[in-house]
Design a protein around this motif. Sequence first.
Motif, PDB file in Angstrom:
ATOM      1  N   MET A 122      51.244 109.075 101.043  1.00 54.73           N
ATOM      2  CA  MET A 122      52.620 109.543 100.838  1.00 54.73           C
ATOM      3  C   MET A 122      52.567 111.005 100.424  1.00 54.73           C
ATOM      4  O   MET A 122      51.834 111.380  99.487  1.00 54.73           O
ATOM      5  N   VAL A 123      53.341 111.835 101.115  1.00 58.27           N
ATOM      6  CA  VAL A 123      53.403 113.263 100.803  1.00 58.27           C
ATOM      7  C   VAL A 123      54.870 113.671 100.740  1.00 58.27           C
ATOM      8  O   VAL A 123      55.567 113.650 101.761  1.00 58.27           O
ATOM      9  N   GLY A 124      55.362 114.004  99.556  1.00 62.30           N
ATOM     10  CA  GLY A 124      56.755 114.406  99.410  1.00 62.30           C
ATOM     11  C   GLY A 124      57.729 113.345  99.875  1.00 62.30           C
ATOM     12  O   GLY A 124      58.770 113.665 100.451  1.00 62.30           O
ATOM     13  N   GLY A 125      57.395 112.077  99.649  1.00 61.75           N
ATOM     14  CA  GLY A 125      58.281 110.981 100.029  1.00 61.75           C
ATOM     15  C   GLY A 125      58.158 110.551 101.482  1.00 61.75           C
ATOM     16  O   GLY A 125      58.795 109.580 101.893  1.00 61.75           O
ATOM     17  N   ILE A 126      57.344 111.236 102.255  1.00 63.28           N
ATOM     18  CA  ILE A 126      57.182 110.914 103.674  1.00 63.28           C
ATOM     19  C   ILE A 126      55.861 110.180 103.887  1.00 63.28           C
ATOM     20  O   ILE A 126      54.797 110.634 103.439  1.00 63.28           O
ATOM     21  N   ASP A 173      64.892 107.591  93.811  1.00 65.39           N
ATOM     22  CA  ASP A 173      64.623 108.703  92.901  1.00 65.39           C
ATOM     23  C   ASP A 173      64.288 109.987  93.645  1.00 65.39           C
ATOM     24  O   ASP A 173      63.631 110.883  93.098  1.00 65.39           O
ATOM     25  N   GLY A 174      64.742 110.085  94.887  1.00 69.80           N
ATOM     26  CA  GLY A 174      64.422 111.274  95.666  1.00 69.80           C
ATOM     27  C   GLY A 174      62.997 111.218  96.189  1.00 69.80           C
ATOM     28  O   GLY A 174      62.355 110.172  96.199  1.00 69.80           O
ATOM     29  N   ASP A 175      62.487 112.365  96.607  1.00 71.61           N
ATOM     30  CA  ASP A 175      61.189 112.412  97.281  1.00 71.61           C
ATOM     31  C   ASP A 175      60.035 112.859  96.391  1.00 71.61           C
ATOM     32  O   ASP A 175      58.960 113.206  96.895  1.00 71.61           O
ATOM     33  N   ASN A 176      60.243 112.870  95.098  1.00 73.67           N
ATOM     34  CA  ASN A 176      59.176 113.340  94.219  1.00 73.67           C
ATOM     35  C   ASN A 176      58.964 112.435  93.013  1.00 73.67           C
ATOM     36  O   ASN A 176      58.605 112.891  91.935  1.00 73.67           O
ATOM     37  N   SER A 177      59.163 111.135  93.217  1.00 72.37           N
ATOM     38  CA  SER A 177      58.868 110.197  92.138  1.00 72.37           C
ATOM     39  C   SER A 177      57.365 109.899  92.137  1.00 72.37           C
ATOM     40  O   SER A 177      56.606 110.430  92.953  1.00 72.37           O
ATOM     41  N   TYR A 178      56.942 109.029  91.245  1.00 73.38           N
ATOM     42  CA  TYR A 178      55.507 108.823  91.001  1.00 73.38           C
ATOM     43  C   TYR A 178      54.738 108.440  92.261  1.00 73.38           C
ATOM     44  O   TYR A 178      53.648 108.963  92.514  1.00 73.38           O
TER      45      TYR A 178
END
Length: 256
Positions: A122-126, A173-178
């Motif tokens: 996973m990179v930036g939510g992608i 939580d958007g694209d930058n959660s844990y």
Amino acid sequence: MARADMGGKTKVKDEGGLWETIKVIVQALLIALVIRTLLFQPFNIPSGSLIPTLLVGDYLFTTKYSYGYSRYSIPGGLPLFQGRVWGAEPKRGDIAVFKTPKDNSTDFIKRVVGLPGDEVQMVGGILHINGKPVQRKRIEDFVTSDLYNRQTAVPQYIETLPNGVSHRVIEADGDNSYWDNTNVYKVPPGHFFMMGDNRDRSADSRDDTVVGYVPFENFVGRAEIIFFSIDERSSAWKIWDWPWSVRWNRLFTVIR
């Protein structure tokens, strides 16, 4: 004498009727066991890890024969044999029920995203598979409940896996959660990488302390159809609430 004869006949008839009833019950139980073991098994969804595809309160059928049979196809997981018979490997994009490798007894349901030998990250939510980002298209927000059970709109996307399977995912939580930025996971031979569609609210293969890589032997069945669905704030046994609490539009929905 006549009374004795009549009483004896009645007794024989009663005992015969009781035996027939017992046989019918035993036969019905055996048929149900065979169906549950070899063909279909029902499950209900107690958590939101696969929102928006599956909701809390959904009841679904899985097909046991889709992946063949292992010891975990048998109620109780009796170790009658090793490996799988008539096995057919899960496909990328399948939603599958499996026994979590941490205890080999708890049922989890997630989506197959990584196959044996894949590199998943996973990179930036992608989601990235084998170094390439998976196509993701922004669509309308999805309304769900937050951690305090308040209604909230969250970002929703259509994700298309490398084999062309498309499904919806949400990023609460958007694209930058844990779990939106991870190391590279190298899926071992004979194992699969499982993820929830609710990317920020799913305990899955990204967390090796909870799930990790899932052995093929641990797969129970493939989710096929929602046969019943009720609002998570209600209960299926409250029949009097059904007109308002049943999600009628989800009944008999094919799972993708």
